[in-house]
Design an enzyme around this catalytic site. Structure first.
Site, short mmCIF file in Angstrom:
data_model
loop_
_atom_site.label_atom_id
_atom_site.label_comp_id
_atom_site.label_asym_id
_atom_site.label_seq_id
_atom_site.Cartn_x
_atom_site.Cartn_y
_atom_site.Cartn_z
N GLY A 106 0.78 -1.22 0.00
CA GLY A 106 0.00 0.00 0.00
C GLY A 106 0.82 1.28 0.00
O GLY A 106 0.29 2.34 -0.36
N PHE B 280 -1.65 -6.34 -4.08
CA PHE B 280 -2.07 -7.73 -4.28
C PHE B 280 -3.53 -7.96 -3.92
O PHE B 280 -4.25 -8.65 -4.63
CB PHE B 280 -1.20 -8.66 -3.44
CG PHE B 280 0.19 -8.83 -3.96
CD1 PHE B 280 0.45 -9.67 -5.03
CD2 PHE B 280 1.25 -8.14 -3.40
CE1 PHE B 280 1.73 -9.83 -5.53
CE2 PHE B 280 2.54 -8.29 -3.88
CZ PHE B 280 2.78 -9.12 -4.95
N GLN C 270 7.83 -5.55 3.54
CA GLN C 270 7.50 -6.79 2.83
C GLN C 270 7.54 -6.58 1.32
O GLN C 270 7.23 -7.50 0.57
CB GLN C 270 6.11 -7.26 3.26
CG GLN C 270 5.99 -7.58 4.73
CD GLN C 270 4.54 -7.73 5.17
OE1 GLN C 270 3.95 -8.80 5.02
NE2 GLN C 270 3.96 -6.65 5.68
N ASN C 271 7.92 -5.40 0.88
CA ASN C 271 7.95 -5.09 -0.54
C ASN C 271 9.28 -5.50 -1.16
O ASN C 271 10.32 -5.45 -0.51
CB ASN C 271 7.74 -3.59 -0.76
CG ASN C 271 6.37 -3.13 -0.30
OD1 ASN C 271 5.45 -3.94 -0.16
ND2 ASN C 271 6.22 -1.84 -0.05
N ASP D 70 10.12 -4.11 -4.22
CA ASP D 70 10.36 -3.13 -5.28
C ASP D 70 11.65 -2.34 -5.09
O ASP D 70 12.06 -1.59 -5.98
CB ASP D 70 9.18 -2.17 -5.43
CG ASP D 70 8.77 -1.51 -4.11
OD1 ASP D 70 9.64 -1.24 -3.26
OD2 ASP D 70 7.55 -1.26 -3.93
N HIS E 33 11.03 -9.87 2.36
CA HIS E 33 10.68 -10.75 1.23
C HIS E 33 11.65 -10.59 0.07
O HIS E 33 11.44 -11.17 -0.99
CB HIS E 33 9.24 -10.49 0.78
CG HIS E 33 8.23 -10.87 1.83
ND1 HIS E 33 6.89 -10.53 1.73
CD2 HIS E 33 8.36 -11.57 2.99
CE1 HIS E 33 6.24 -11.00 2.79
NE2 HIS E 33 7.12 -11.62 3.57
N CYS F 215 30.62 -12.81 -6.06
CA CYS F 215 30.70 -11.84 -4.97
C CYS F 215 32.04 -11.11 -5.03
O CYS F 215 33.09 -11.76 -5.16
CB CYS F 215 30.54 -12.55 -3.64
SG CYS F 215 30.72 -11.49 -2.19
N CYS G 152 34.14 -12.21 -1.52
CA CYS G 152 34.72 -13.53 -1.27
C CYS G 152 34.79 -14.41 -2.51
O CYS G 152 35.35 -15.51 -2.46
CB CYS G 152 33.93 -14.25 -0.17
SG CYS G 152 32.30 -14.82 -0.70
N GLY H 37 0.14 0.34 4.98
CA GLY H 37 -0.10 -0.27 3.68
C GLY H 37 0.09 -1.76 3.62
O GLY H 37 0.39 -2.30 2.56
#
Length: 438
Positions: free
Chosen positions: A55, A65, A115-116, A118, A135, A168, A171, A208
């Site tokens: 949101g 969603f 939790q986005n 983007d 996430h 990486c 390492c 949101g």
């Protein structure tokens, strides 16, 4: 969130309950009064944690969603996917994103748990030690060996920690995308940090988020165990509303605008600075034993190479082409869109010269800024005879790709000048670590 991201997730028949629930829009007087209360709590708080969900990004043009027109809502109905106004990489941060970043900077927010995927929170400059992207992030890779996260300016093409074929830089371990699929566990370090800060907090604000995917949805209410307050800002009802100390049904940007007003905090405009690597290649370099070398000739031309700082073959998502002018010459070389971008000048290169290249970067249309400029200097006396094929290692250059002041679009009681500034401004043993619905 991005449609391409949603389509890459493993298919699930059970997408959880409460898809497409109606939005609740409280009248302005009611939610404004609640904002005044929240601002007072926020000002008195000693440790504030902010949780964010889809949101906070809808005003950036990214669909959610579970909303009435959300991705999963339409999927469940068998309808066509909602349109996405902008790709993740070109999305401009909302007022909420920018306000949260500024509140972190000035010490009014201690931790952000998102939790986005983007990547917008990271793009606004929040210190990585104060941000959990629980996430994942479509613009980062994680090393499977040392766990270092590498931020990128281009979007990953996979989810579920698939190998990206890159290494990486710390390492040498193999890199994977840094985006969870349903079967993947949340990153231990960021989940542990989120739990720790939530337990220390006296105010948790959820903005949101539907608070329906575990384990994250069960974390915010831990603040109440120590006498803290839980606030939920969301247009739809959530399963945690009855337990919250305050629920505000209004758009996140509306609420944030009011909070900034009450706390008398100004948010500087957003300026995004991207990087590129610029190097040069001397054409037909003159060997030291040649007579021309003693006369100062270092080559028969020079090629300017403009590439990604991550790897020459990595994309430059913001760049369409270049116009390169060499000072003192009445011509401009236009590059094609083939990577890396190359501008070649066929002329003798002398050791006494200082070559000044004026580079105009032409951005792709979605960026919103047509061009930006870089000046790159080559001191030909530094061209060594032992340079491999006459090429230098290059150096990183910065250029502004986005700059804007977030508009105040809503009836918020907040004047434009509140968005201010000059433009170049434990772990519990029963904690779940995979995404599940409640």
């Amino acid at each position: 969130m991005s449609l391409s991201y949603a389509q890459r997730l493993a298919r699930r028949k059970d997408l959880g309950g409460a898809l497409g629930d109606p939005e609740v829009h409280e009248d302005v007087e009611r939610w404004s009064s609640k904002c005044e209360t929240l601002a007072r709590w926020w000002s008195d708080a000693k440790h504030v944690v902010v949780y964010t969900g889809a949101g906070v990004s809808t005003s950036c043009g990214i669909p959610d969603f579970r909303g009435p027109q959300g991705i999963w809502t339409k999927q469940q109905r068998g309808e066509a996917m909602p349109t996405c106004d902008v790709k993740f990489g070109f999305a401009k941060p909302s007022l909420t994103h920018l306000a949260i970043a500024h509140l972190v900077k000035v010490g009014r927010v201690d931790y952000v748990a998102s939790q986005n995927v983007d990547g917008i929170h990271a793009r606004t400059g929040i210190d990585k030690e104060k941000l959990a992207e629980l996430h994942g992030n479509c613009f980062s890779e994680r090393c499977e060996k040392c766990n270092k996260v590498h931020l990128r300016d281009f979007e990953m093409r996979t989810v579920g920690f698939k190998y990206t074929r890159r290494k990486c830089d710390a390492c040498g371990g193999r890199l994977t995308d840094n985006i969870l699929d349903w079967e993947n566990a949340l990153p231990d370090d960021e989940l542990d940090a989120t739990i720790h800060h939530t337990e220390q907090a006296d105010l948790v604000v959820c903005m949101g988020t539907s608070l329906r995917i575990t384990p994250v949805c069960d974390l915010p209410e831990q603040v109440q165990a120590n006498g803290g307050k839980l606030v939920i800002v969301n247009l739809q009802a959530t399963p945690k509303d009855e337990r919250a100390d305050l629920v505000i049904h209004a758009k996140c940007d509306q609420v944030m605008a009011q909070l900034l007003k009450h706390m008398e905090i100004k948010v500087p405009p957003y300026v995004r600075v991207d990087k590129a690597r610029i190097s040069y290649h001397v054409l037909f370099p003159t060997p030291p034993h040649r007579k021309q070398f003693s006369h100062g000739v270092r080559g028969s031309g020079i090629k300017l190479i403009f590439s990604s700082v991550h790897h020459p073959k990595c994309p430059l998502p913001f760049v369409r082409s270049l116009s390169v002018e060499l000072e003192g010459e009445n011509r401009i070389i236009e590059t094609t869109n083939q990577l890396p971008l190359v501008a070649t000048f066929h002329r003798k290169v002398y050791a006494h010269e200082v070559l000044v290249f004026r580079i105009r970067v032409h951005h792709v249309e979605q960026v919103g800024m047509e061009t930006s400029s870089i000046e790159y200097t080559v001191r030909c006396s530094d061209i060594s005879s032992n340079l491999l094929a006459g090429e230098d290692g290059g150096r990183e250059c910065e250029f502004v790709s986005q700059a804007y002041t977030p508009p105040i679009l809503y009836q918020s009681g907040l004047d434009e000048d509140y968005v201010a500034g000059a433009v170049l401004g434990h772990e519990s043993t029963n904690t779940k670590r995979r995404m599940e619905f409640t």
